[in-house]
Design an enzyme around this catalytic site. Structure first.
Site, short mmCIF file in Angstrom:
data_model
loop_
_atom_site.label_atom_id
_atom_site.label_comp_id
_atom_site.label_asym_id
_atom_site.label_seq_id
_atom_site.Cartn_x
_atom_site.Cartn_y
_atom_site.Cartn_z
N LYS A 43 -14.55 -4.95 -4.61
CA LYS A 43 -15.35 -4.06 -4.97
C LYS A 43 -15.04 -3.00 -5.74
O LYS A 43 -15.36 -2.56 -6.93
CB LYS A 43 -16.08 -3.52 -3.61
N LYS B 295 -8.32 -10.82 -7.69
CA LYS B 295 -9.31 -11.45 -6.91
C LYS B 295 -10.41 -10.44 -6.82
O LYS B 295 -10.56 -9.44 -7.12
CB LYS B 295 -8.50 -10.91 -5.51
N LYS C 37 0.87 -1.30 0.00
CA LYS C 37 -0.01 0.09 0.05
C LYS C 37 0.83 1.47 -0.08
O LYS C 37 0.43 2.20 -0.90
CB LYS C 37 -1.03 -0.02 1.22
#
Ligand code: SF4
Length: 335
Positions: A196, A193, A114
């Site tokens: 959303k 994967k 990240k």
């Protein structure tokens, strides 16, 4: 009677769940609540380490709670609560920060991933696993159901417990990760994967028509260009979804039909859609019922937080006392 082991797991308040979250985590939680003393937490304090809109957060939290209940988490069998409703999570995380080396946090794979995509990295992102350790240890949980990507964080939790216990005396257990059987659910694009943010999901509460509209164009084995071309089901995400939602007979039908070109991809997807709809129907019905009675969700979260605050307060009392904090001032001679 032997005491049930405690289980803790958290989920980000992303609003509605999709079938990837369901298969990867929540379906397993529904089984665990039968066997263990379970705490399931909607981790809003974790969610704010990423950019978000404050005005959307309450609905995201509420929808997640409603969907978890609809999916089968039963407030009579487990505790469902919101992380920020129990202030001790942040308090214990601070104490754990004082025994956690920065180097340990910097080598966390998720942090590195990240942080590499951000220009300015916030301390909250680095300290995310410390808050996770506090989430788990606040309840002295021994088992933590997680996806594979979170195992490293549970290991760090064990490390933090060891370090803290080494300095202030044995108190926190070293929890174990319970990695579910379903490791990774791929999205309908077959590329990544299910997530959303990638728009490749089927929502847990979607209607039969919506499910079919999404499955119909989903990616399959590229070798099946024409109806008569045989395919390899093991490179097709539709087949992997069959293995989650279909009966052994339907799985065998799909595998054989694909290899021999005995069935077309649309037949295969239609059968899968029917099986998904069958499994999700009762969940959607329970969700509709809860939407008619939102007070049931609110009450569940209130009761959950109350129960958690009690446990958390006793953990904090002990932890603070062992650290020499909140001791009531220095001892005065003669008193
Ligand atoms: S028949 Fe089924 S498993 Fe085979 S490629 Fe088509 S959708 Fe995939």
């Amino acid at each position: 009677m032997t005491k049930k082991k405690r289980v803790f797991s958290g989920i980000q308040p992303s609003g509605e769940l999709h079938i990837g979250n369901y298969l990867g985590a929540v379906k397993n939680w529904v089984e665990l609540q039968e066997q263990y003393e379970c705490f399931f937490c909607i981790v809003d304090l974790h969610a704010v380490t990423q950019p978000y809109e404050p005005e959307e957060m309450p609905a995201r939290v509420f929808d997640m709670a409603l969907t978890l209940m609809a999916a089968g988490l039963d407030p009579e069998k487990c505790t469902i609560f919101v992380q920020s409703h129990v202030p001790q999570h942040a308090e214990l995380a601070w104490l754990f920060n004082t025994v956690t080396p920065i180097g340990e946090l910097e080598r966390m794979t998720q942090y590195k991933d990240k942080a590499s995509r951000q220009e300015s990295v916030l301390a909250g992102l680095l300290n995310y696993p410390v808050l996770q350790a506090a989430d788990i240890l606040l309840y002295q949980a021994e088992l933590v159901p997680v996806g594979e990507d979170q195992v490293q964080h549970v290991e760090l939790t064990r490390e933090i417990a060891r370090k803290w216990n080494g300095r202030f005396g044995e108190y926190f257990p070293e929890p174990e990760a319970l990695v579910g059987e379903v490791r990774r659910v791929m999205g309908l694009d077959g590329q990544a994967k299910m997530s959303k943010s990638l728009g490749n999901t089927i929502g847990l509460l979607e209607s039969p028509d919506e499910i079919w509209a999404k499955l119909r164009p989903a990616v399959t084995d590229p070798a099946r260009v024409r109806r008569e071309d045989p395919g390899n089901p093991f490179v097709c995400n539709i087949f992997s979804l069959h293995r989650h939602f279909s009966s052994p007979a339907d799985i065998a039908w799909s595998e054989h039909g694909c290899r021999t070109a005995g069935i077309g991809c649309i037949d295969c997807k239609r059968r899968l859609a029917d099986n998904i709809i069958k499994e999700l129907d009762p969940i959607r019905e329970r969700a509709m019922e809860l939407k008619r009675h939102p007070e049931r969700v609110a009450e569940t979260l209130e009761r959950g937080a109350e129960h958690c605050r009690e446990i958390a307060s006793s953990t904090m009392q002990e932890a603070l006392a062992r650290m020499g904090l909140r001791g009531g001032g220095p001892k005065v001679k003669g008193r």
